[in-house]
Design a protein around this motif. Structure first.
Motif, PDB file in Angstrom:
ATOM      1  N   GLU A  97       0.706  -1.232   0.123  1.00  0.00           N
ATOM      2  CA  GLU A  97       0.155   0.065  -0.061  1.00  0.00           C
ATOM      3  C   GLU A  97       0.939   1.271   0.055  1.00  0.00           C
ATOM      4  OE1 GLU A  97      -2.783  -0.069   3.006  1.00  0.00           O
ATOM      5  OE2 GLU A  97      -3.572  -2.130   2.167  1.00  0.00           O
ATOM      6  N   HIS A  98       2.074   1.227   0.522  1.00  0.00           N
ATOM      7  CA  HIS A  98       2.800   2.578   0.683  1.00  0.00           C
ATOM      8  C   HIS A  98       4.031   2.253  -0.743  1.00  0.00           C
ATOM      9  CE1 HIS A  98       1.785   4.185   4.214  1.00  0.00           C
ATOM     10  NE2 HIS A  98       1.712   2.698   4.909  1.00  0.00           N
ATOM     11  N   GLY A  99       3.679   1.376  -1.678  1.00  0.00           N
ATOM     12  CA  GLY A  99       4.415   1.400  -2.873  1.00  0.00           C
ATOM     13  C   GLY A  99       5.833   1.130  -2.795  1.00  0.00           C
ATOM     14  N   ILE A 100       6.277   0.372  -1.766  1.00  0.00           N
ATOM     15  CA  ILE A 100       7.698  -0.004  -1.380  1.00  0.00           C
ATOM     16  C   ILE A 100       7.901  -1.107  -2.366  1.00  0.00           C
ATOM     17  CG2 ILE A 100       9.278  -1.081   0.238  1.00  0.00           C
ATOM     18  CD1 ILE A 100       7.574   0.189   2.453  1.00  0.00           C
TER      19      ILE A 100
ATOM     20  N   ASP B  96       6.800  -1.767  -5.431  1.00  0.00           N
ATOM     21  CA  ASP B  96       6.890  -1.301  -6.790  1.00  0.00           C
ATOM     22  C   ASP B  96       8.276  -0.450  -6.870  1.00  0.00           C
ATOM     23  OD1 ASP B  96       4.410  -2.092  -7.675  1.00  0.00           O
ATOM     24  OD2 ASP B  96       3.632  -0.719  -6.150  1.00  0.00           O
ATOM     25  N   ARG B  97       8.721   0.443  -5.806  1.00  0.00           N
ATOM     26  CA  ARG B  97       9.676   1.263  -5.870  1.00  0.00           C
ATOM     27  C   ARG B  97      11.118  -0.052  -6.000  1.00  0.00           C
ATOM     28  NH1 ARG B  97      13.657   2.901  -6.992  1.00  0.00           N
ATOM     29  NH2 ARG B  97      14.678   4.825  -6.575  1.00  0.00           N
ATOM     30  N   MET B  98      11.231  -0.916  -4.970  1.00  0.00           N
ATOM     31  CA  MET B  98      12.036  -1.756  -5.055  1.00  0.00           C
ATOM     32  C   MET B  98      12.294  -2.524  -6.487  1.00  0.00           C
ATOM     33  SD  MET B  98      11.862  -3.369  -1.118  1.00  0.00           S
ATOM     34  CE  MET B  98      13.244  -4.566  -1.513  1.00  0.00           C
ATOM     35  N   ALA B  99      11.217  -2.724  -6.920  1.00  0.00           N
ATOM     36  CA  ALA B  99      11.278  -3.374  -8.406  1.00  0.00           C
ATOM     37  C   ALA B  99      12.302  -2.526  -9.395  1.00  0.00           C
ATOM     38  CB  ALA B  99       9.969  -3.752  -9.063  1.00  0.00           C
ATOM     39  N   LYS B 100      12.249  -1.639  -9.440  1.00  0.00           N
ATOM     40  CA  LYS B 100      13.264  -0.617 -10.139  1.00  0.00           C
ATOM     41  C   LYS B 100      14.425  -0.914  -9.626  1.00  0.00           C
ATOM     42  CE  LYS B 100       9.408   2.727 -10.836  1.00  0.00           C
ATOM     43  NZ  LYS B 100       9.213   4.211 -10.556  1.00  0.00           N
TER      44      LYS B 100
ATOM     45  N   GLU C  35      12.056   9.137  -0.525  1.00  0.00           N
ATOM     46  CA  GLU C  35      11.244   9.158  -1.671  1.00  0.00           C
ATOM     47  C   GLU C  35       9.954   8.818  -1.309  1.00  0.00           C
ATOM     48  OE1 GLU C  35      12.612   6.631  -4.842  1.00  0.00           O
ATOM     49  OE2 GLU C  35      14.301   7.537  -4.867  1.00  0.00           O
ATOM     50  N   LEU C  36       9.473   8.277  -0.130  1.00  0.00           N
ATOM     51  CA  LEU C  36       8.037   7.674   0.146  1.00  0.00           C
ATOM     52  C   LEU C  36       7.775   8.157   1.522  1.00  0.00           C
ATOM     53  CD1 LEU C  36       8.374   3.972  -0.576  1.00  0.00           C
ATOM     54  CD2 LEU C  36       7.616   5.503  -2.065  1.00  0.00           C
ATOM     55  N   ASP C  37       8.720   8.945   2.033  1.00  0.00           N
ATOM     56  CA  ASP C  37       8.206   9.952   3.192  1.00  0.00           C
ATOM     57  C   ASP C  37       7.699   8.763   4.390  1.00  0.00           C
ATOM     58  OD1 ASP C  37       7.959  12.356   4.937  1.00  0.00           O
ATOM     59  OD2 ASP C  37       5.975  12.351   4.217  1.00  0.00           O
ATOM     60  N   LEU C  38       8.486   7.841   4.517  1.00  0.00           N
ATOM     61  CA  LEU C  38       8.516   6.889   5.696  1.00  0.00           C
ATOM     62  C   LEU C  38       9.717   6.968   6.472  1.00  0.00           C
ATOM     63  CD1 LEU C  38       7.076   3.999   3.354  1.00  0.00           C
ATOM     64  CD2 LEU C  38       5.609   5.507   5.018  1.00  0.00           C
ATOM     65  N   ASP C  39       9.540   6.600   7.911  1.00  0.00           N
ATOM     66  CA  ASP C  39      10.640   6.523   8.776  1.00  0.00           C
ATOM     67  C   ASP C  39      11.221   5.441   8.660  1.00  0.00           C
ATOM     68  OD1 ASP C  39      12.264   6.341  11.001  1.00  0.00           O
ATOM     69  OD2 ASP C  39      10.795   7.240  12.259  1.00  0.00           O
TER      70      ASP C  39
ATOM     71  N   LEU D 233       3.278  -9.586  -6.085  1.00  0.00           N
ATOM     72  CA  LEU D 233       2.736  -8.373  -5.312  1.00  0.00           C
ATOM     73  C   LEU D 233       2.813  -6.935  -6.043  1.00  0.00           C
ATOM     74  CD1 LEU D 233       4.142  -9.025  -1.548  1.00  0.00           C
ATOM     75  CD2 LEU D 233       1.829  -9.763  -2.499  1.00  0.00           C
ATOM     76  N   LEU D 234       3.400  -6.949  -6.987  1.00  0.00           N
ATOM     77  CA  LEU D 234       3.699  -5.739  -7.794  1.00  0.00           C
ATOM     78  C   LEU D 234       2.164  -5.240  -8.163  1.00  0.00           C
ATOM     79  CD1 LEU D 234       6.691  -6.575 -10.137  1.00  0.00           C
ATOM     80  CD2 LEU D 234       6.684  -4.972  -8.008  1.00  0.00           C
ATOM     81  N   GLN D 235       2.125  -4.061  -8.678  1.00  0.00           N
ATOM     82  CA  GLN D 235       0.918  -3.433  -9.123  1.00  0.00           C
ATOM     83  C   GLN D 235       0.657  -4.091 -10.226  1.00  0.00           C
ATOM     84  OE1 GLN D 235      -0.503  -0.627  -7.683  1.00  0.00           O
ATOM     85  NE2 GLN D 235      -2.368  -1.076  -8.791  1.00  0.00           N
TER      86      GLN D 235
END
Length: 457
Positions: A97-100, A102-106, A119-123, A157-159
């Protein structure tokens, strides 16, 4: 010293892995790797059936791994895993849900938590603990301190992938938490009504599940996607392990067919078939859109059509010209309603009509038909015995997903998994008789039925 159980499991696991290697080589499949790759591994495909030898060997190997863990793990650790199991699901929700993911796939080689924070504004500190839990669960791996990369399984689990649909349905944890309270509820504990479930307690409602979801379009959309994904997961086995050519002289009516994914898949693989998708009125539009989007454009016009019909109403299509099919329908209903649905089909069926019930059959049962694909990869007889442990043990230890699904359906619909004898009772009460049971390369089977003639009753 005699370590009989450990020795049997070791031998069974070695046999299964050796059989898997031979079957994969015979099917010309590439070696397995847990690491994320550019291309999907053929065994991870949801569009093609797993070759028979690979399917059976993998099933036996995974069962052995489960039994070994049961044998070796300290009981306290097992209790601790259950106590904190809710975080397995919650962590995957964060991941998606936080797009992690999908970002890691890049970044196939890995990405740092610092970059994810920026990039995702997460601690990054909190995120590190979540990602390490996902690593323990096998979804990702920590390549260096604070740098994480996807594993092969993460792709699902990707989009846009079907596994994503399973994770994004809300409120499942809340329903599960209501299970102990439901079992002891003074009014609900012995009720078989879909109005008296853990779902009602969890959501503080008196509405049955299917009425409640109509009022929450977000939930309905996510739940529908989840149901469609579960259906498509078993579709390759359904298409490959039943003799659909025997239905070419009739029109197949897909009762409660949803958006028509199975009907469309059948039409695309067997162009001679004609199919009708029957669903509630509000589902006809989505089914027609799905037909337009996914049916082979070279198909004859009218090969697959959709129409409105209620399962509890008289079936308008009658006689020998029709085969009736229900996939993942009857498990939604307690016995009385399941019998009612089948009675409508028994009344409509002609002497030559087939009624195909596609459902999970709980427990071990004998083969009455073996109709697997006859290709060299599936019929070769050069593998070692896959396992010394019993079929019932393999069944128990390889059934976590369908068993969890059965428990969830119990909690939201008050419906029960059924053995072959229990299915036979329901089918007989509806005026039908089982003429064959087809095991598939899936957790469901096909029960082929016909109406009982007057002179047989």
């Amino acid at each position: 010293m005699n370590h009989l159980e450990l020795d049997n499991l070791q031998t069974s696991l070695n046999n299964a892995l050796n059989s898997l290697r031979v079957a994969m080589d015979g099917s010309r499949l590439p070696p397995l790797s847990s690491q994320y790759g550019t291309d999907i591994h053929p065994l991870d495909s949801l569009d093609q059936p797993t070759p028979v030898g690979v399917y059976e060997a993998r099933r036996a190997a995974l069962a052995c791994v489960v039994e070994l863990k049961n044998l070796l793990q300290h009981p306290f650790e097992k209790a601790a895993e259950s106590a904190f199991a809710m975080y397995d699901f919650a962590s995957v929700q964060v991941f998606t849900e936080h797009g992690i993911v999908d970002r890691m796939a890049k970044e196939p080689s890995g990405i740092s938590v610092k970059t994810l924070q920026a990039e995702l504004d997460l601690d990054s500190h909190k995120l590190t603990t979540v990602l390490r839990h996902l690593s323990v669960c096998g979804w990702i791996r920590e390549t260096q301190g604070g740098i994480f990369a996807l594993n092969r399984s993460s792709r699902i689990l990707l989009q846009g992938q079907r596994g994503r649909a399973l994770i994004t349905v809300p409120n499942n944890i809340r329903v599960a938490e209501a299970l102990p309270r439901w079992l002891a509820h003074p009014e609900f504990r012995f009720s078989k009504s879909p109005d008296h479930t853990a779902f009602q307690l969890a959501n503080n409602t008196t509405k049955p599940f299917f009425e409640w979801v109509k009022d929450d379009r977000n939930y309905l959309s996510r739940f529908s996607a989840c149901v469609e994904a579960l259906g498509e997961y078993v579709t390759p086995g359904i298409l490959s392990d039943y003799p659909w050519q025997t239905c070419s002289e009739s029109t197949i009516v897909d009762c409660g067919g949803g958006k028509g994914s199975l009907a469309i898949a059948l039409a695309n693989k067997f162009p001679a078939l004609r199919l009708v998708i029957q669903e509630r009125g509000e589902m006809v539009g989505p089914a027609e859109a799905n037909i337009k989007a996914r049916l082979d454009p070279n198909s004859v016009h009218g090969t697959v059509v959709a129409e409105a019909h209620d399962l509890f109403s008289a079936q308008p299509r009658t006689g020998d010209n029709y085969t009736f099919m229900l996939r993942h329908v009857l498990h939604n209903w307690p016995e009385a309603q399941a019998v009612n649905i089948l009675e409508k089909l028994a009344a409509a069926a002609g002497p030559k009509s087939k009624i195909l019930i596609i459902e999970r059959i709980s427990g071990h049962y004998p083969d009455t038909h073996v109709e697997l694909e006859h290709s060299p990869a599936n019929t070769m007889n050069n593998t070692a015995s896959a396992s010394l442990i019993t079929e019932q043990t393999i069944l128990n230890s390889s059934s976590r997903m369908p068993q969890a699904l059965a428990l969830h359906l119990l909690c939201i619909l008050n419906c029960h998994e059924r053995t072959l004898d229990q299915w036979r009772t329901i089918i007989s009460r509806a005026g039908l008789v089982i003429t064959g049971v087809y095991k598939l390369r899936a957790y469901v089977s096909i029960m082929e039925c016909r109406a009982i003639r007057t002179d047989e009753s």
